[in-house]
Scaffold this active site. Structure first.
Site, PDB file in Angstrom:
ATOM      1  CG  ASP A   5       2.549  -0.970   6.101  1.00  0.00           C
ATOM      2  OD1 ASP A   5       2.186  -1.259   7.249  1.00  0.00           O
ATOM      3  OD2 ASP A   5       2.514  -1.771   5.143  1.00  0.00           O
TER       4      ASP A   5
ATOM      5  CE  LYS B 125      -1.529   2.949  10.361  1.00  0.00           C
ATOM      6  NZ  LYS B 125      -0.826   2.637   9.111  1.00  0.00           N
TER       7      LYS B 125
ATOM      8  N   GLY C   6       0.861  -3.723  11.751  1.00  0.00           N
ATOM      9  CA  GLY C   6       2.227  -3.853  12.258  1.00  0.00           C
ATOM     10  C   GLY C   6       2.762  -2.447  12.380  1.00  0.00           C
ATOM     11  CG  HIS C   7       0.837   0.319  14.052  1.00  0.00           C
ATOM     12  ND1 HIS C   7      -0.223   0.958  14.623  1.00  0.00           N
ATOM     13  CD2 HIS C   7       0.400  -0.092  12.835  1.00  0.00           C
ATOM     14  CE1 HIS C   7      -1.257   0.941  13.788  1.00  0.00           C
ATOM     15  NE2 HIS C   7      -0.904   0.291  12.702  1.00  0.00           N
TER      16      HIS C   7
ATOM     17  CD  GLN D 298      -5.714  -2.369   9.225  1.00  0.00           C
ATOM     18  OE1 GLN D 298      -6.747  -2.039   9.774  1.00  0.00           O
ATOM     19  NE2 GLN D 298      -4.801  -3.094   9.823  1.00  0.00           N
TER      20      GLN D 298
ATOM     21  CB  THR E 110       3.209 -10.390   5.969  1.00  0.00           C
ATOM     22  OG1 THR E 110       3.376  -9.140   5.277  1.00  0.00           O
ATOM     23  CG2 THR E 110       1.848 -10.406   6.646  1.00  0.00           C
ATOM     24  N   GLY E 111       6.467  -9.524   6.201  1.00  0.00           N
ATOM     25  CA  GLY E 111       7.726  -9.525   5.454  1.00  0.00           C
ATOM     26  C   GLY E 111       7.526  -9.416   3.948  1.00  0.00           C
TER      27      GLY E 111
ATOM     28  N   GLY F  85      13.526   9.921   9.694  1.00  0.00           N
ATOM     29  CA  GLY F  85      14.259   8.720  10.085  1.00  0.00           C
ATOM     30  C   GLY F  85      13.356   7.871  10.952  1.00  0.00           C
TER      31      GLY F  85
HETATM   32  P1  GDP Z   1       2.592   1.860  10.370  1.00  0.00           P
HETATM   33  O1  GDP Z   1       1.935   0.563  10.112  1.00  0.00           O
HETATM   34  O2  GDP Z   1       1.867   3.009   9.747  1.00  0.00           O
HETATM   35  O3  GDP Z   1       2.882   2.109  11.820  1.00  0.00           O
HETATM   36  O4  GDP Z   1       4.012   1.799   9.618  1.00  0.00           O
HETATM   37  P2  GDP Z   1       5.033   0.545   9.614  1.00  0.00           P
HETATM   38  O5  GDP Z   1       5.700   0.473  10.936  1.00  0.00           O
HETATM   39  O6  GDP Z   1       4.374  -0.686   9.103  1.00  0.00           O
HETATM   40  O7  GDP Z   1       6.017   0.983   8.470  1.00  0.00           O
HETATM   41  C1  GDP Z   1       6.733   2.164   8.527  1.00  0.00           C
HETATM   42  C2  GDP Z   1       8.212   1.828   8.410  1.00  0.00           C
HETATM   43  O8  GDP Z   1       8.925   3.011   8.123  1.00  0.00           O
HETATM   44  C3  GDP Z   1       8.808   1.299   9.701  1.00  0.00           C
HETATM   45  O9  GDP Z   1       9.846   0.409   9.392  1.00  0.00           O
HETATM   46  C4  GDP Z   1       9.363   2.540  10.374  1.00  0.00           C
HETATM   47  O10 GDP Z   1      10.459   2.269  11.245  1.00  0.00           O
HETATM   48  C5  GDP Z   1       9.836   3.300   9.166  1.00  0.00           C
HETATM   49  N1  GDP Z   1       9.790   4.766   9.297  1.00  0.00           N
HETATM   50  C6  GDP Z   1       8.849   5.553   9.892  1.00  0.00           C
HETATM   51  N2  GDP Z   1       9.147   6.855   9.720  1.00  0.00           N
HETATM   52  C7  GDP Z   1      10.291   6.892   9.011  1.00  0.00           C
HETATM   53  C8  GDP Z   1      11.100   7.941   8.485  1.00  0.00           C
HETATM   54  O11 GDP Z   1      10.809   9.120   8.623  1.00  0.00           O
HETATM   55  N3  GDP Z   1      12.220   7.580   7.782  1.00  0.00           N
HETATM   56  C9  GDP Z   1      12.560   6.281   7.579  1.00  0.00           C
HETATM   57  N4  GDP Z   1      13.666   6.028   6.874  1.00  0.00           N
HETATM   58  N5  GDP Z   1      11.828   5.275   8.046  1.00  0.00           N
HETATM   59  C10 GDP Z   1      10.700   5.570   8.738  1.00  0.00           C
HETATM   60  P1  IMO Z   2      -0.892  -1.106   9.252  1.00  0.00           P
HETATM   61  O1  IMO Z   2      -1.784  -0.767  10.413  1.00  0.00           O
HETATM   62  C1  IMO Z   2      -0.707  -2.260   5.047  1.00  0.00           C
HETATM   63  C2  IMO Z   2      -3.858  -4.946   3.620  1.00  0.00           C
HETATM   64  C3  IMO Z   2      -3.476  -6.361   3.209  1.00  0.00           C
HETATM   65  C4  IMO Z   2      -4.520  -6.621   2.131  1.00  0.00           C
HETATM   66  C5  IMO Z   2      -5.762  -5.921   2.670  1.00  0.00           C
HETATM   67  C6  IMO Z   2      -6.734  -6.845   3.404  1.00  0.00           C
HETATM   68  O2  IMO Z   2       0.399  -1.718   9.647  1.00  0.00           O
HETATM   69  O3  IMO Z   2      -0.758   0.059   8.331  1.00  0.00           O
HETATM   70  P2  IMO Z   2      -6.676  -8.012   5.800  1.00  0.00           P
HETATM   71  O4  IMO Z   2      -5.716  -8.986   6.389  1.00  0.00           O
HETATM   72  O5  IMO Z   2      -6.843  -6.764   6.576  1.00  0.00           O
HETATM   73  O6  IMO Z   2      -8.016  -8.649   5.468  1.00  0.00           O
HETATM   74  O7  IMO Z   2      -6.040  -7.634   4.366  1.00  0.00           O
HETATM   75  O8  IMO Z   2      -5.288  -4.927   3.569  1.00  0.00           O
HETATM   76  N1  IMO Z   2      -3.461  -4.564   4.986  1.00  0.00           N
HETATM   77  C7  IMO Z   2      -2.464  -3.708   5.258  1.00  0.00           C
HETATM   78  N2  IMO Z   2      -1.581  -3.085   4.436  1.00  0.00           N
HETATM   79  N3  IMO Z   2      -0.693  -2.008   6.378  1.00  0.00           N
HETATM   80  C8  IMO Z   2      -1.581  -2.609   7.194  1.00  0.00           C
HETATM   81  O9  IMO Z   2      -1.680  -2.288   8.507  1.00  0.00           O
HETATM   82  C9  IMO Z   2      -2.493  -3.534   6.654  1.00  0.00           C
HETATM   83  N4  IMO Z   2      -3.475  -4.311   7.172  1.00  0.00           N
HETATM   84  C10 IMO Z   2      -4.054  -4.914   6.147  1.00  0.00           C
HETATM   85  O10 IMO Z   2      -2.157  -6.413   2.705  1.00  0.00           O
HETATM   86  O11 IMO Z   2      -4.155  -5.958   0.938  1.00  0.00           O
HETATM   87 MG    MG Z   3       2.373  -1.331   9.309  1.00  0.00          MG
END
Ligand code: GDP
Ligand code: IMO
Ligand code: MG
Length: 432
Positions: A18, A21, A45-46, A226, A303-304, A417
């Site tokens: 998270d 990416k 979840g990207h 991940q 997952t929230g 942002g």
């Molecule tokens: P990923 O799994 O690595 O793609 O990241 P996620 O999408 O799960 O989580 C990143 C969260 O941070 C998302 O809600 C993005 O919209 C938010 N985000 C990404 N870059 C920035 C940033 O520079 N500033 C802020 N405030 N939010 C960001």
């Molecule tokens: P993105 O790509 C953050 C975590 C789960 C758990 C562990 C194993 O959005 O960054 P799994 O379901 O893969 O067997 O769970 O890995 N996990 C993540 N944490 N971002 C993710 O993906 C994740 N995918 C799995 O919370 O701790």
């Molecule tokens: Mg994510």
């Protein structure tokens, strides 16, 4: 980065997932011909925020929002076909045309309903705090040579025998867990047969297609899921996911040779988060834990679940730089720190008077560590509108400079942002 000299770039998470990416891949995809996911599955979840609309991509590469960019799901991904078609339908409904530019590897293993059932019913999954998407059980079947691949859908009789073997094994495990739930062969085969024509229509030898594209000079992004500390080999085992999330997994999971990769970009948040259980040395106590979660909207994209938050851990990021061979860093969510009075960076772990700066493989070593912090003055002004490094407040520059020197990788991007345009690209020569 990602220019005439860097044609094949891996984007990896350098913390616990998270990191942002999806945002970086979307930004870079403007310059890409192909974007390929190489591991994980619908546990990811990207988020891509276009300003007018926001997308959360689980299996489809985050380049899909750029018309004309080809997107592929590589052999290293465990593919949940039902989730894939839900994702496709969601995109199509919002006007994103995926026709003729989305491919899945014929070698990718399938996540079947019984994998999700096993993930839900296993107490080990609960202890780790998995996403419940069937990822671990699907990779287990793959390694045990019991899996079902996309290409098996071409052979119905063979498919039924593979499913029967998978279901038998799953039901034995469910009984062992003490669960009353059971998987069903006929139902699983029927689900797959219904999905097969649509899935086979986009099935490809992705490794070959990407290899040919590289031969024509195409620009290729390999999108990790991940984070490095969730890597099954290098992460905080057993609190990890079941794949190689690090850049080493990119060549294997996309089906190309490692010499085809030109550079690796590691994405880090300007602080640290983790969702699920397992060590997080710089984890905040209350009230900072809640404050940062609210400031950064730190809730799982899929997952929230609330994410655990802590200060930036340079021991972790430097370890990630080493095991991924990072060519550069993208620091995201700098704006989330805008209002803080002081900001910490963990520079080492103290145990019994000694300070360790290498991340340990043995988790018991992490149990008693006390993070050692360096403190930085906050900049107390908004960075959300900044588009050049020179325009960042001095305190923010100092903070980023220290991250760069501790991690030993040059910062190439700073994100301020959620939106596509809220990015600073560091131009000019990369320091030697
Ligand atoms: P990923 O799994 O690595 O793609 O990241 P996620 O999408 O799960 O989580 C990143 C969260 O941070 C998302 O809600 C993005 O919209 C938010 N985000 C990404 N870059 C920035 C940033 O520079 N500033 C802020 N405030 N939010 C960001
Ligand atoms: P993105 O790509 C953050 C975590 C789960 C758990 C562990 C194993 O959005 O960054 P799994 O379901 O893969 O067997 O769970 O890995 N996990 C993540 N944490 N971002 C993710 O993906 C994740 N995918 C799995 O919370 O701790
Ligand atoms: Mg994510």
């Amino acid at each position: 980065m990602f220019d005439t000299n860097t044609r094949t770039l891996v984007v990896v998470g350098a913390q616990w997932g998270d990191e942002g990416k999806g945002k970086l891949v979307d930004v870079l995809a403007e310059r890409a011909d192909w974007v390929v996911r190489y591991q994980g599955g619908a546990n990811a979840g990207h988020t891509v925020d276009l300003g007018t609309s926001c997308f959360i991509l689980q299996q489809i590469p985050s380049g899909i929002l750029h018309p004309g960019v080809r997107c592929a799901i590589g052999n290293g991904v465990v593919l949940d076909p039902e989730t894939l078609f839900t994702e496709i339908e969601r995109l199509v409904k919002t006007g994103v045309d995926v026709e003729g530019r989305l491919y899945v590897s014929e070698r990718a293993h399938l996540v079947l309903p019984y994998h999700k059932l096993l993930d839900a019913e296993s107490s080990a999954s609960r202890q780790i705090g998995t996403t419940g998407r069937g990822i671990g059980p699907a990779y287990e079947d793959k390694v045990a040579r019991r899996g079902v691949r996309v290409l098996d859908l071409r052979h119905p009789a063979h498919l039924a025998s593979l499913v029967e073997r998978g279901v038998d094994h799953a039901n034995a495990r469910l009984a062992h867990f003490g669960s009353a739930k059971r998987a069903d062969v006929a139902q699983t085969v029927a689900t797959l047969e219904a999905l097969a024509p649509r899935l086979l229509a986009i099935a490809e030898d992705v490794g070959l297609a990407v290899h040919r594209a590289i031969g024509t000079g195409a620009a290729i992004l390999l999108e990790g899921a991940q984070g490095s500390l969730l890597d099954v080999d290098h992460g905080t085992y057993p609190f990890v996911t079941s794949s190689n999330t690090t850049s080493g997994g990119a060549a294997v999971g996309a089906g190309i040779g490692p010499t085809a990769i030109d550079a690796v970009l590691g994405v880090v948040k300007a602080y640290t988060t983790r969702v699920g259980n397992g060590p997080l040395p710089t984890e905040f106590n209350e009230p900072l834990a809640t404050e940062m979660r609210e400031l950064g909207h730190e809730y799982g994209a899929v997952t929230g679940r609330p994410r655990r938050c802590g200060w930036f851990d340079a021991v972790v990021a430097r370890y990630a730089a080493r095991i991924n061979g990072l060519s550069g860093l993208a620091v995201t969510k700098l704006d989330v720190l805008d209002t803080l009075d002081r900001i910490g960076i963990c520079t080492g772990y103290e145990v019994g008077g000694a300070v360790h700066t290498e991340f340990p493989g043995d988790l018991t070593a992490l149990e008693h560590v006390v993070p050692r912090y360096e403190w930085f003055d906050g900049w107390k002004q908004s960075t959300a509108g900044t588009r050049r490094m020179d325009d960042l407040p001095g305190e923010a520059r100092q903070y980023l400079d220290r991250i760069e020197s501790l991690v030993e990788a040059p910062i190439r991007f700073v994100s301020v942002g959620t939106r596509r345009d809220q990015i600073i690209e560091v131009t000019g020569a990369v320091p030697a």
